[in-house]
Design a protein around this motif. Structure first.
Motif, short mmCIF file in Angstrom:
data_model
loop_
_atom_site.label_atom_id
_atom_site.label_comp_id
_atom_site.label_asym_id
_atom_site.label_seq_id
_atom_site.Cartn_x
_atom_site.Cartn_y
_atom_site.Cartn_z
N ALA A 106 52.87 -44.22 -58.29
CA ALA A 106 53.42 -44.50 -59.74
C ALA A 106 52.28 -43.55 -60.71
O ALA A 106 52.49 -43.61 -61.79
CB ALA A 106 53.32 -45.97 -60.33
N ASP A 107 51.55 -43.06 -60.14
CA ASP A 107 50.45 -42.36 -60.83
C ASP A 107 50.93 -40.75 -60.72
O ASP A 107 50.75 -39.95 -59.96
CB ASP A 107 48.87 -42.40 -60.28
N PRO A 108 51.52 -40.30 -62.00
CA PRO A 108 51.90 -38.93 -62.07
C PRO A 108 50.86 -37.89 -62.05
O PRO A 108 51.13 -36.72 -61.67
CB PRO A 108 52.89 -39.01 -63.48
N ALA A 109 49.75 -38.56 -62.54
CA ALA A 109 48.67 -37.30 -62.54
C ALA A 109 47.98 -36.74 -61.21
O ALA A 109 47.74 -35.76 -61.01
CB ALA A 109 47.36 -38.11 -63.00
N ARG A 110 48.24 -37.80 -59.89
CA ARG A 110 48.09 -37.24 -58.60
C ARG A 110 48.95 -36.16 -58.25
O ARG A 110 48.50 -35.16 -57.53
CB ARG A 110 48.28 -38.53 -57.76
N VAL A 111 50.35 -36.22 -58.63
CA VAL A 111 51.17 -35.21 -58.35
C VAL A 111 50.76 -33.96 -58.85
O VAL A 111 50.78 -32.87 -58.67
CB VAL A 111 52.49 -35.59 -58.38
N GLN A 112 50.77 -34.01 -60.58
CA GLN A 112 50.51 -32.78 -61.27
C GLN A 112 49.18 -32.27 -61.06
O GLN A 112 49.07 -30.92 -61.03
CB GLN A 112 50.50 -33.37 -62.76
N ASP A 113 48.22 -32.99 -60.77
CA ASP A 113 46.80 -32.49 -60.51
C ASP A 113 46.96 -31.56 -59.30
O ASP A 113 46.27 -30.37 -59.08
CB ASP A 113 45.59 -33.32 -60.52
N ALA A 114 47.59 -32.20 -58.10
CA ALA A 114 47.83 -31.56 -57.03
C ALA A 114 48.42 -29.98 -57.13
O ALA A 114 48.13 -29.27 -56.51
CB ALA A 114 48.34 -32.50 -55.86
N ALA A 115 49.46 -30.12 -57.83
CA ALA A 115 50.33 -28.97 -58.26
C ALA A 115 49.31 -27.89 -58.81
O ALA A 115 49.65 -26.66 -58.41
CB ALA A 115 51.47 -29.38 -58.92
N GLU A 116 48.77 -28.04 -59.90
CA GLU A 116 48.06 -27.17 -60.70
C GLU A 116 46.92 -26.55 -59.82
O GLU A 116 46.71 -25.39 -59.72
CB GLU A 116 47.45 -27.79 -61.88
N GLN A 117 46.37 -27.32 -58.89
CA GLN A 117 45.24 -26.90 -58.01
C GLN A 117 45.66 -25.85 -56.99
O GLN A 117 45.13 -24.85 -56.71
CB GLN A 117 44.55 -28.08 -57.03
N ALA A 118 46.89 -26.11 -56.41
CA ALA A 118 47.58 -25.16 -55.35
C ALA A 118 47.85 -24.06 -56.20
O ALA A 118 47.74 -22.97 -55.55
CB ALA A 118 48.82 -26.13 -54.90
N LEU A 119 48.62 -24.16 -57.52
CA LEU A 119 48.68 -22.78 -58.25
C LEU A 119 47.71 -21.95 -58.46
O LEU A 119 47.87 -20.88 -58.61
CB LEU A 119 49.68 -23.18 -59.54
N ALA A 120 46.38 -22.59 -58.62
CA ALA A 120 45.08 -21.96 -58.94
C ALA A 120 44.92 -20.92 -57.69
O ALA A 120 44.16 -19.77 -58.14
CB ALA A 120 44.05 -22.83 -58.95
N LEU A 121 45.47 -20.96 -56.59
CA LEU A 121 45.30 -20.20 -55.25
C LEU A 121 45.91 -18.82 -55.65
O LEU A 121 45.72 -17.77 -54.99
CB LEU A 121 45.93 -20.82 -54.00
N LEU A 122 47.06 -18.81 -56.61
CA LEU A 122 47.72 -17.55 -56.83
C LEU A 122 47.01 -16.58 -57.95
O LEU A 122 47.30 -15.49 -58.21
CB LEU A 122 49.07 -18.00 -57.51
N ASP A 123 45.84 -17.30 -58.58
CA ASP A 123 44.98 -16.34 -59.61
C ASP A 123 44.25 -15.47 -58.69
O ASP A 123 43.98 -15.49 -58.01
CB ASP A 123 44.20 -17.32 -60.60
#
Length: 194
Positions: free
Chosen positions: A177-194
């Motif tokens: 029920a914690d959306p931050a867990r999912v959102q934070d993981a997505a943003e960290q993965a997207l940082a691999l594209l920088d």
């Protein structure tokens, strides 16, 4: 001789998809399907085969309806990285949106429930994942060719990383029920594209 009730197979298949998606394969009985579809058991068997065959047809329908959207999103002309980022963020948002969170992704649900012991279901899951990986890989190759992605990055490895992350987002989003867990993981993965 009694006349069989007429019904629209496409509507019935959509209805079966919705029920299987919400409840899963094992938790859905033929009685549940008869009641939910409003179609007699004999008509279901005659049109779709047994419960397993109906489930596989529903899974095929799900993929046919959703794969073209991903193709459009990831193959549009112009910069490719914004499209990749948007798809990953959409997966994260869907995984944490209350109305969609609890049902998850039908393919991911099938992977967890059936794929380990059901070869036809496993083949469909693999096909879906191969398709998504190919779309992501193609977009990342384009991004690299356009100078959006550093030359030292491996587009195939990144596509596989994003695929695994996106499937994981669906699982964690469904169970947490914690959306931050999912959102934070997505943003960290997207940082691999920088």
């Amino acid at each position: 001789m009694a006349r069989t009730k007429e019904f629209d197979p496409d509507t019935a298949l959509e209805s079966a998809l919705e029920l299987f998606w919400r409840r899963g394969y094992e938790a859905t009985s033929m009685t549940d399907l008869v009641e939910h579809l409003g179609v007699g058991r004999a008509s279901i068997y005659a049109t779709f085969g047994n419960k397993h065959e109906l489930y596989l047809k529903a899974l095929d329908r799900y993929q046919q309806a959703r794969n073209p959207q991903l193709l459009r999103e990831l193959s549009q002309p112009g910069p490719a990285l914004p499209a990749v980022r948007a798809v990953v963020r959409r997966f994260a948002t869907e995984a944490t949106t209350e109305g969609r969170r609890l049902s998850g992704c039908f393919v991911t649900n099938t992977a967890a429930e059936l794929a380990p012991h059901d070869p036809p279901a496993a083949r469909r899951v693999e096909h879906n994942w191969d398709h998504l990986e190919t779309l992501l890989h193609s977009a990342l190759v384009r991004a690299q060719a356009q100078g959006e992605l550093p030359a030292d990055r491996n587009p195939l490895a990144l596509a596989r990383t994003l695929l695994v992350l996106m499937q994981g987002l669906r699982v964690v989003g469904k169970a947490s029920a914690d959306p931050a867990r999912v959102q934070d993981a997505a943003e960290q993965a997207l940082a691999l594209l920088d």
